[in-house]
Design an enzyme around this catalytic site. Structure first.
Site, PDB file in Angstrom:
ATOM      1  N   SER A 131       0.840  -1.206   0.000  1.00 57.87           N
ATOM      2  CA  SER A 131       0.000   0.000   0.000  1.00 57.87           C
ATOM      3  C   SER A 131       0.867   1.245   0.000  1.00 57.87           C
ATOM      4  O   SER A 131       2.039   1.216   0.398  1.00 57.87           O
ATOM      5  CB  SER A 131      -0.907   0.019   1.238  1.00 57.87           C
ATOM      6  OG  SER A 131      -0.223   0.546   2.370  1.00 57.87           O
ATOM      7  N   ASP A 132       0.308   2.361  -0.431  1.00 55.95           N
ATOM      8  CA  ASP A 132       0.989   3.633  -0.247  1.00 55.95           C
ATOM      9  C   ASP A 132       0.839   4.052   1.214  1.00 55.95           C
ATOM     10  O   ASP A 132       0.138   3.407   2.003  1.00 55.95           O
ATOM     11  CB  ASP A 132       0.424   4.683  -1.209  1.00 55.95           C
ATOM     12  CG  ASP A 132       1.473   5.708  -1.621  1.00 55.95           C
ATOM     13  OD1 ASP A 132       2.403   5.971  -0.820  1.00 55.95           O
ATOM     14  OD2 ASP A 132       1.377   6.259  -2.733  1.00 55.95           O
ATOM     15  N   TYR A 133       1.474   5.148   1.560  1.00 52.99           N
ATOM     16  CA  TYR A 133       1.611   5.584   2.946  1.00 52.99           C
ATOM     17  C   TYR A 133       0.245   5.783   3.609  1.00 52.99           C
ATOM     18  O   TYR A 133      -0.493   6.692   3.257  1.00 52.99           O
ATOM     19  CB  TYR A 133       2.403   6.897   2.958  1.00 52.99           C
ATOM     20  CG  TYR A 133       3.007   7.295   4.271  1.00 52.99           C
ATOM     21  CD1 TYR A 133       4.367   7.130   4.507  1.00 52.99           C
ATOM     22  CD2 TYR A 133       2.232   7.858   5.271  1.00 52.99           C
ATOM     23  CE1 TYR A 133       4.937   7.522   5.706  1.00 52.99           C
ATOM     24  CE2 TYR A 133       2.788   8.244   6.475  1.00 52.99           C
ATOM     25  CZ  TYR A 133       4.140   8.077   6.690  1.00 52.99           C
ATOM     26  OH  TYR A 133       4.700   8.467   7.882  1.00 52.99           O
ATOM     27  N   ASN A 134      -0.100   4.902   4.537  1.00 49.84           N
ATOM     28  CA  ASN A 134      -1.327   4.983   5.327  1.00 49.84           C
ATOM     29  C   ASN A 134      -2.594   4.840   4.480  1.00 49.84           C
ATOM     30  O   ASN A 134      -3.693   5.187   4.920  1.00 49.84           O
ATOM     31  CB  ASN A 134      -1.382   6.306   6.111  1.00 49.84           C
ATOM     32  CG  ASN A 134      -2.354   6.250   7.277  1.00 49.84           C
ATOM     33  OD1 ASN A 134      -2.435   5.261   7.987  1.00 49.84           O
ATOM     34  ND2 ASN A 134      -3.114   7.321   7.458  1.00 49.84           N
TER      35      ASN A 134
END
Length: 716
Positions: free
Chosen positions: A254-257
């Site tokens: 996933s991307d950040y958060n």
């Protein structure tokens, strides 16, 4: 040594979820220590990977903790944003795309991988493959530009470059952002995306498929949604397209958060709901968020996921660690050095200088002011980016160091040690203060050559750097106008991560060079251009608009039923401005005069061969890309006016002729029908060869097929 037998069976649920959890380390950490609040998670086996550590000693300490001080001893892998270099910084990708040179793209990726792996890094979040046709979007700086073929070839070159090394000197590759992120509404980062299925399949997916075929190890979904479905929860794309159709067997990170942000997207009620959506869609690793460690146990208890789904994701993560050689040797990339920290090897500086030079685009050169014929007696170097080495690096500079970068002032002083170079900043990059303009004007009046360095600071491009107005920031337009008013012949260097709208600059400058962010060797590359040591070969990988109101403007547009016609109000046009761009895709000038002959077409047994003669009528050798476009004028589905089908670099001596050669297979003449399946239709096609996409300068040939059976020979 492969993944130890029975490892999965010995893992607790917390340890399994730990393998699916990636945590950011503290960028300020120095020395062989790990941020204290990570230690508990690493020792408990509830963290499977770390990112933002980029010093070998620190990486080694964290790995030793994971391998020697945990119950199961499962190694971590270490990730970092090695986007356009590690310590040696190469041009930002939008600049590198302007080189139209896949060999160069692979070489810089390979060099970055060697440097990064030398500091213990296992995986990079690159290449960024988002097609961007709106220069207001800040992340246009990180990608390949506007064309799907350029993106596809950059994808292949970069993936192979990062992976093409000895086991300890290669990086796992994570193409991003899957998919359509560059089409964010109004060019705003993180905004929704609306596009037709045709645009998705024809424009945005091909580069990612090429990356998978080239051996991508991981994929990162986009932050954004696509027609209402966030990519982090898009099972049809992450599992259906990526795994089932393309056969991708790596991990999805996933991307950040981004998993937790599914709640804000409005598709998840809480963290367990978000975690379940992402896992079921095919996301294996949760970057930085608490979604998986906090949400998956509750999702499992609710019955919205199964243990088999968790196990499948863990198996993929362990397989990645195995491919990276971490079970065989956890310290493969982080074993302590016996020597002191090395400097940048000279061959990397040489490569960085060559890459920077190849990405400079000479956009105008009135009176052949460039290259300078003699060493200037007195040169006025003016502007906020004339002596700003840190800004030359652009965004996402990894472990790059501003003190090791060469700015324009440093490069020109090295090239012309005896020249009187007067540097005046004039104004800041942004802000309204103009008190320095009079001193800049005075310097311009004293000089016999004036160089004006303007554009964007590095922080103005990249993530979270969208701009509604893409003109010159701050008081730079006022500075430029004052310098032009002196009557001097001004050479303008534009440093930016996007095309800038600046009509007065183009109207009043003698020469303009789009430098983008050239990297560590920026100043030396500029000096080589000024002195004629290099022949400019960079060409625009994006269409350069005249005004923000023209956006989106790019090759690949369809004509519609009323294409623009001068003098006819009822055609597709603005009433206050031409639809023509400031500069078309592919534009760029050489230090010589080049012209193309008509395309010569030969029908082969399985392909169409096209040869185009290029004549150099000037007195300087050069290298230039030649573009081959296709037009299908009559089809069941309206096709773009120009489709880029191939490009190649041609080296040519002064006063001579060279040949560009292209091979077009059947796929080049197919398109997607109403069901989005490839179809070939017999009929006439137009082939256009050009040094850019400027319609008036294209050289054309017609070819008509009576049939071309799949796997057979074309018939004309």
């Amino acid at each position: 040594m492969a993944v130890p037998d029975g490892l999965m069976a010995r893992m607790t649920l917390a340890e399994k979820i730990g393998q699916l959890t990636m945590v950011s380390a503290d960028l300020t950490v120095t020395g062989p220590v790990v941020k204290s609040d990570l230690e508990g998670g690493v020792r408990a086996g509830t963290i499977g990977s770390l990112f933002n550590l980029h010093r070998r000693a620190t990486v080694h300490a964290a790995q030793r903790m994971a391998v020697e001080e945990t119950r199961l001893g499962v190694p971590l892998f270490f990730a970092f944003d090695v986007i356009h270099g590690h310590r040696t910084i190469f041009p930002m990708p939008i600049g590198e795309a302007c080189a139209f040179d896949p060999d160069l793209w692979a070489q810089t990726a390979r060099a970055a991988a060697i440097e990064a792996a030398g500091e213990g890094i296992d995986l990079t979040f690159a290449p960024m493959l988002d097609i961007a046709r709106d220069p207001r979007w800040g992340r246009i700086a990180e990608g390949p530009g506007e064309d799907p073929l350029v993106a596809l070839r950059m994808a292949t070159a970069k993936v192979r470059g990062y992976r093409d090394g000895l086991p300890g000197a290669r990086l796992a590759v994570t193409p991003k952002h899957f998919v359509g992120y560059g089409a964010s509404i109004a060019g705003r980062d993180y905004a929704p995306v609306e596009m037709s299925p045709r645009t998705l399949v024809e424009v945005h997916l091909p580069a990612f498929e090429a990356a998978v075929l080239a051996g991508a190890d991981a994929i990162m979904p986009a932050f954004t949604d696509l027609d209402g479905i966030p990519l982090t929860a898009h099972g049809d794309l992450l599992t259906g397209r990526l795994r089932d159709t393309w056969g991708f067997d790596g991990v999805v990170i996933s991307d950040y958060n981004a998993i937790a942000e599914l709640i804000r997207h409005g598709v998840a009620a809480d963290l367990p709901d978000a975690a379940a959506l992402a896992l079921r869609a095919g996301v294996d690793i949760d970057m930085t968020g608490s979604a998986y460690p906090e949400g998956l146990p509750q999702a499992l208890a609710r019955g919205t996921i199964t243990l088999a789904q968790i196990d499948a994701a863990v198996t993929r993560v362990l397989a990645l660690k195995d491919r990276l050689g971490l079970f065989a040797d956890p310290y493969l990339r982080s074993r302590p050095r016996t020597e002191e920290e090395p400097g940048r090897p000279e061959h990397l500086r040489t490569l960085a200088r060559r890459a920077a030079g190849n990405t400079l685009v000479v956009m105008q050169n009135q009176g052949d002011v460039l290259p300078f014929r003699t060493v200037p007696d007195r040169l006025a170097l003016i502007g906020p980016l004339a002596d700003s080495p840190a800004d030359m690096l652009g965004s996402w500079t990894a472990a790059g160091r501003a003190e090791e970068a060469v700015g324009v002032l440093g490069g020109l002083r090295a090239a012309w040690p005896d020249a009187a170079i007067e540097y005046v900043r004039g104004v800041a990059v942004d802000g309204t203060e103009r008190s320095g303009i009079p001193a800049a004007v005075a310097a311009a009046r004293r000089a016999d050559q004036v160089v004006l360095c303007i554009g964007e600071a590095a922080w103005m491009s990249g993530e979270a750097a969208s701009r509604a107005r893409i003109d010159l920031p701050g008081a730079q337009a006022a500075l430029a106008s004052a310098i032009f008013d002196t009557g001097a012949r001004v050479t303008v260097l534009v440093f930016a991560g996007r095309p800038l709208v600046m009509p007065e600059v183009f109207a009043r400058s003698a020469a303009v060079v789009a430098c983008w962010y050239p990297g560590s060797e920026a100043g030396h590359a500029v000096a080589n251009l000024f002195t004629g040591r290099i022949a400019p070969s960079g060409r625009l990988a994006v269409t350069w608009p005249r005004d923000v109101g023209q956006i989106p403007i790019h090759i690949g547009l369809r004509s519609g039923g009323r294409p623009e016609k001068a003098g006819d109000r009822y055609t597709t046009r603005h009433i206050d401005m031409s639809s023509e761009p400031q500069f078309p895709f592919g534009h760029g000038l050489a230090f010589t005069h080049l012209r193309l002959g008509l395309p010569q077409v030969q029908i082969g047994a399985r392909a169409v061969m096209v040869r185009v003669a290029m004549h150099n009528d000037g007195h300087r050798p050069t290298c230039a890309p030649v573009f081959l476009f296709l037009r299908d004028p009559v089809a069941a589905i309206s096709r773009p006016v120009l489709e880029l089908k191939d490009f190649t670099q041609v080296e040519i001596r002064a006063g001579s002729t060279a040949e560009a050669r292209f091979v077009l297979e059947r796929d080049a003449f197919t398109y997607l029908d109403a069901t989005l399946r490839p179809i070939f239709e017999a009929g006439e096609f137009l082939l256009h060869a050009g040094l850019s996409a400027e319609p008036s300068e294209l050289r054309s040939a017609r070819i008509a097929f009576s049939s071309w059976p799949e796997g057979g020979a074309p018939r004309v």
